[in-house]
Write a protein that holds these residues in place. Structure first.
Motif, PDB file in Angstrom:
ATOM      1  N   CYS A  62       1.229  -1.202  -0.192  1.00 53.30           N
ATOM      2  CA  CYS A  62       0.004   0.021   0.274  1.00 53.30           C
ATOM      3  C   CYS A  62       0.774   1.274  -0.182  1.00 53.30           C
ATOM      4  O   CYS A  62       1.868   1.449   0.405  1.00 53.30           O
ATOM      5  N   HIS A  63       0.371   2.658  -0.977  1.00 51.23           N
ATOM      6  CA  HIS A  63       1.143   3.635   0.052  1.00 51.23           C
ATOM      7  C   HIS A  63       1.631   3.819   0.962  1.00 51.23           C
ATOM      8  O   HIS A  63       0.773   3.619   2.125  1.00 51.23           O
ATOM      9  N   LYS A  64       3.028   4.451   1.137  1.00 50.10           N
ATOM     10  CA  LYS A  64       3.513   5.198   1.896  1.00 50.10           C
ATOM     11  C   LYS A  64       2.197   5.845   2.757  1.00 50.10           C
ATOM     12  O   LYS A  64       2.730   5.778   4.271  1.00 50.10           O
ATOM     13  N   ASP A  65       1.783   5.803   2.562  1.00 48.01           N
ATOM     14  CA  ASP A  65       0.243   7.317   3.543  1.00 48.01           C
ATOM     15  C   ASP A  65      -0.136   6.384   4.208  1.00 48.01           C
ATOM     16  O   ASP A  65      -0.984   7.062   5.610  1.00 48.01           O
ATOM     17  N   VAL A  66      -0.920   5.561   3.370  1.00 48.58           N
ATOM     18  CA  VAL A  66      -1.734   4.538   4.413  1.00 48.58           C
ATOM     19  C   VAL A  66      -1.734   3.637   5.244  1.00 48.58           C
ATOM     20  O   VAL A  66      -1.982   3.661   6.355  1.00 48.58           O
ATOM     21  N   LYS A  67       0.023   3.241   4.561  1.00 47.91           N
ATOM     22  CA  LYS A  67       0.564   2.374   6.276  1.00 47.91           C
ATOM     23  C   LYS A  67       1.072   3.180   7.384  1.00 47.91           C
ATOM     24  O   LYS A  67       0.884   3.022   8.024  1.00 47.91           O
ATOM     25  N   ASP A  68       1.642   4.718   6.801  1.00 47.71           N
ATOM     26  CA  ASP A  68       1.686   5.481   8.326  1.00 47.71           C
ATOM     27  C   ASP A  68       0.802   6.362   8.462  1.00 47.71           C
ATOM     28  O   ASP A  68       0.851   6.797   9.530  1.00 47.71           O
TER      29      ASP A  68
END
Length: 293
Positions: A62-68
């Motif tokens: 998943c995109h970093k913004d989602v994971k973070d």
């Protein structure tokens, strides 16, 4: 779909729950890393303070913004991985559905927080729509479908539109799809079909780039094309006759000033966001380009 523009229609769909909507499930029974639209939904909701359980198959990241994002919890499922001949599909399909059904029910009933709503991507419709309806009844939460396509039409590509399994799939999708409380879809054409054929009113939510998509400066673009024409990458064959390290197929860099520009003799570059699958026949576009040329 930017996170801001995504929240607008979802805001309307959840209007009766606003003020108490604190927890939601976003469900994609596919590779969640390859479903940017559902990731954007999760981000949009999370930015409004909703605690989101994002459920889907493991695969692409998943995109970093989602994971973070601290308001998003990822629940990665193990996809059905038994490879069998297509002609045996009628025999193993029920087993596959039972596997998915049990996995989904266990995850949604025991591994996520009690939701105020469940937002589901369709397709796949089997067993997703049934499971989502059951969960919505158990938790007394809102059931929302995001219509990307129709599961029965995709099934018909391999089995034929008049196959009994396809006809059963269409009936199932129409019945359980109609049980949802709210609907969104990707195009006006799909909204029109849903309204005319199935009596379902869907809010159209067009895809738009997320906020992390942006224009790059020419230096970054030049470095990207240099990387893409290295051996093993997609532009390597086109770049075999380029002997100047300051040039790519599309860009060039002035050795003295370091300024990067597009080459006047560059070829056309066409980028598509669609996959190359049976229901998205990319060869139609290639044929059109040949006719245009």
């Amino acid at each position: 779909v930017s996170t801001q523009s995504t929240w607008g229609p979802l805001n309307v769909l959840l209007s009766s729950y606003l003020g108490m909507t604190k927890q939601g499930i976003v469900l994609c029974l596919g590779d969640i890393g390859r479903s940017p639209r559902m990731q954007y939904h999760a981000l949009a909701l999370a930015e409004k303070g909703v605690q989101v359980d994002l459920v889907g198959y493991a695969g692409s990241e998943c995109h970093k913004d989602v994971k973070d994002n601290k308001n998003i919890r990822l629940h990665l499922l193990r996809p059905w991985s038994v490879a069998l001949p297509r002609k045996l599909f009628p025999l193993y399909a029920p087993v596959k559905v039972l596997y998915q059904l049990s996995q989904l029910l266990f995850t949604l009933l025991f591994c996520v927080s009690r939701p105020d709503f469940i937002l589901v991507q369709n397709p796949p419709s089997i067993p997703t729509l049934f499971v989502a309806k059951v969960v919505s009844l158990i938790f007394r939460c809102l059931f929302i479908i995001d219509w990307h396509n129709f599961g029965y039409t995709l099934l018909g590509l391999s089995l034929g539109p008049n196959n009994k399994i396809v006809r059963l799939s269409k009936w199932y999708e129409r019945v359980f799809g109609g049980m949802a409380d709210r609907h969104i879809c990707v195009t006006n054409a799909m909204a029109g079909f849903l309204q005319k054929e199935w009596g379902i009113h869907a809010v159209v939510l067009h895809d738009r780039p997320a906020s992390f998509f942006r224009d790059y400066d020419m230096s970054t673009i030049h470095q990207l094309f240099k990387k893409l024409q290295q051996p093993g990458n997609c532009l390597h064959q086109l770049a075999q006759n380029i002997n100047d390290n300051n040039k790519t197929v599309f860009t060039q860099q002035d050795p003295a000033s370091g300024v990067c520009t597009y080459r006047a003799d560059r070829p056309a570059l066409l980028v598509s966001s669609t996959s190359w699958t049976e229901d998205e026949d990319f060869s139609i576009l290639l044929d059109a380009i040949n006719k245009y040329d």
